[in-house]
Design a protein around this motif. Structure first.
Motif, mmCIF file in Angstrom:
data_model
loop_
_atom_site.group_PDB
_atom_site.id
_atom_site.type_symbol
_atom_site.label_atom_id
_atom_site.label_comp_id
_atom_site.label_asym_id
_atom_site.label_seq_id
_atom_site.Cartn_x
_atom_site.Cartn_y
_atom_site.Cartn_z
ATOM 1 N N THR A 248 -11.467 6.393 0.850
ATOM 2 C CA THR A 248 -10.639 5.516 0.895
ATOM 3 C C THR A 248 -8.561 5.660 0.407
ATOM 4 O O THR A 248 -7.839 5.278 0.458
ATOM 5 N N LEU A 249 -8.781 7.914 0.392
ATOM 6 C CA LEU A 249 -8.200 8.235 0.970
ATOM 7 C C LEU A 249 -7.566 8.323 2.563
ATOM 8 O O LEU A 249 -6.440 8.329 2.897
ATOM 9 N N LEU A 250 -8.233 8.136 3.236
ATOM 10 C CA LEU A 250 -8.159 8.057 4.346
ATOM 11 C C LEU A 250 -7.576 6.822 4.787
ATOM 12 O O LEU A 250 -6.734 6.608 5.816
ATOM 13 N N VAL A 251 -8.413 6.632 5.073
ATOM 14 C CA VAL A 251 -7.607 4.481 4.876
ATOM 15 C C VAL A 251 -6.449 4.622 4.715
ATOM 16 O O VAL A 251 -5.659 3.744 4.888
ATOM 17 N N GLY A 252 -6.502 4.577 3.208
ATOM 18 C CA GLY A 252 -5.218 4.688 1.907
ATOM 19 C C GLY A 252 -4.017 5.310 3.447
ATOM 20 O O GLY A 252 -3.069 4.888 3.081
ATOM 21 N N THR A 253 -3.746 6.336 3.864
ATOM 22 C CA THR A 253 -3.173 7.449 4.182
ATOM 23 C C THR A 253 -2.646 6.444 5.462
ATOM 24 O O THR A 253 -1.281 6.586 6.185
ATOM 25 N N GLY A 254 -3.751 6.187 6.389
ATOM 26 C CA GLY A 254 -3.134 4.695 7.675
ATOM 27 C C GLY A 254 -2.891 4.157 7.412
ATOM 28 O O GLY A 254 -1.850 3.462 7.810
ATOM 29 N N ALA A 255 -3.322 3.224 6.161
ATOM 30 C CA ALA A 255 -1.849 1.736 5.501
ATOM 31 C C ALA A 255 -0.614 2.514 5.156
ATOM 32 O O ALA A 255 0.131 1.809 5.901
ATOM 33 N N TRP A 256 -0.292 3.098 4.296
ATOM 34 C CA TRP A 256 0.822 4.395 4.038
ATOM 35 C C TRP A 256 1.670 4.070 5.220
ATOM 36 O O TRP A 256 3.098 4.276 5.126
ATOM 37 N N GLN A 257 0.861 5.066 6.483
ATOM 38 C CA GLN A 257 1.832 5.170 7.065
ATOM 39 C C GLN A 257 2.528 4.269 8.352
ATOM 40 O O GLN A 257 3.072 4.164 8.299
ATOM 41 N N MET A 258 1.180 3.299 8.540
ATOM 42 C CA MET A 258 2.485 2.109 8.892
ATOM 43 C C MET A 258 3.325 1.400 8.202
ATOM 44 O O MET A 258 4.231 1.152 8.621
ATOM 45 N N ARG A 260 5.167 3.615 5.979
ATOM 46 C CA ARG A 260 6.008 3.972 5.711
ATOM 47 C C ARG A 260 6.882 3.566 7.241
ATOM 48 O O ARG A 260 8.521 3.862 7.462
ATOM 49 N N THR A 261 6.450 3.825 8.755
ATOM 50 C CA THR A 261 6.800 3.299 9.329
ATOM 51 C C THR A 261 7.606 1.898 10.373
ATOM 52 O O THR A 261 8.066 1.939 11.357
ATOM 53 N N GLY A 262 6.829 0.767 9.820
ATOM 54 C CA GLY A 262 7.158 -0.055 10.186
ATOM 55 C C GLY A 262 6.050 -0.911 10.901
ATOM 56 O O GLY A 262 6.553 -1.781 11.579
ATOM 57 N N TYR A 263 4.777 -0.168 10.813
ATOM 58 C CA TYR A 263 5.087 -0.998 12.398
ATOM 59 C C TYR A 263 3.802 -2.007 12.223
ATOM 60 O O TYR A 263 3.583 -2.600 10.994
ATOM 61 N N ARG A 264 4.298 -2.779 13.348
ATOM 62 C CA ARG A 264 4.193 -3.920 13.053
ATOM 63 C C ARG A 264 4.474 -5.077 11.992
ATOM 64 O O ARG A 264 4.094 -6.832 11.775
#
Length: 267
Positions: A248-258, A260-264
């Motif tokens: 959960t932490l790993l996937v949540g971190t990926g979603a947070w990064q998206m 944060r950067t506004g990816y797509r």
């Protein structure tokens, strides 16, 4: 000017509790407005799975891990229903907002990426917990299955909602069209749910498939809920908590990064 400075502090510094609560409330009210589809329909689906498997396999199937096949099957169906709906809640919210062009209504307020992530996850987890409660009530009434370890069962339901909610958020941000989201659901989410010990004990699998099952976080979600509901499992529930929390932490971190950067998300 002072008001803008206060908003900036709430946006980048202290938690914007009002904004976080409002987003979480919006995500919860969004599925509660159509509760017959989001709560009753999963109950009907879970009931159909149990009925069909009981009719087709139940009479000829011996006990599994010391319990009847239907009792063994029920927690797996319950968790499968929880994680599919938690995924659907966050992924559909993001993809619909992107396609309709109103995702800016979520990105513009003074909310940090973490606050947006937690707001969406609150909706997915709430939906998962409510569905688990509805299904568990039906199991108690119809099959007489009462949770053996209620706290452990609740922990795994929350972990399941959080993990798949974060994965749904990740998928919703990545996908730009509904057919891309359908592909993610059909080729990733559904296999994860079905090939994880939902309908069988992984100990009956060949060594290679048994190993692959233990790599799948959904296996630990289903196995942990099974322990909480009926007191039997293929692996340690404590190990399952560690694996599911890490996933959960790993996937949540990926979603947070998206976020944060506004990816797509930002044109």
């Amino acid at each position: 000017m002072q008001n803008l400075m206060d908003q900036g502090a709430r946006r980048f510094g202290a938690v914007n509790w009002m904004g976080l609560y409002t987003l979480a409330q919006r995500e919860t009210l969004r599925f509660m407005a159509v509760w017959t589809q989001t709560l009753l329909a999963p109950l009907a689906t879970a009931g159909l799975f149990l009925l069909i498997f009981n009719i087709a396999i139940g009479p000829s199937r011996s006990d599994v891990m010391g319990v009847s096949f239907l009792t063994f099957l029920a927690p797996g169906i319950m968790m499968m229903t929880v994680i599919q709906n938690a995924f659907a809640n966050t992924s559909s919210s993001i993809i619909i907002a992107k396609v309709q062009g109103n995702i800016v209504d979520t990105l513009m307020p003074p909310l940090s990426a973490l606050e947006i992530l937690l707001g969406y996850l609150a909706g997915g987890v709430t939906r998962g917990v409510l569905i688990a409660f509805v299904v568990a009530t039906a199991l108690a009434i119809v099959l007489g299955i009462v949770p053996q370890n209620p706290l452990i069962a609740l922990i795994f339901v929350i972990l399941g909602g959080a993990f798949m909610g974060a994965l749904g958020l990740f998928a919703g941000i990545y996908a730009n069209k509904f057919d891309q989201m359908a592909a993610i659901t059909n080729f990733i989410v559904t296999p994860l749910a079905f090939l994880s010990g939902t309908f069988y004990s992984v100990e009956a699998l060949p060594p290679a498939l048994n190993y692959l099952s233990h790599v799948n976080p959904v296996f630990y979600l289903i196995d942990g809920l099974r322990y909480g509901m009926i007191g039997v499992s293929d692996s340690s529930p404590w190990l399952g908590m560690v694996v599911c929390s890490g996933a959960t932490l790993l996937v949540g971190t990926g979603a947070w990064q998206m976020l944060r950067t506004g990816y797509r998300l930002k044109a």
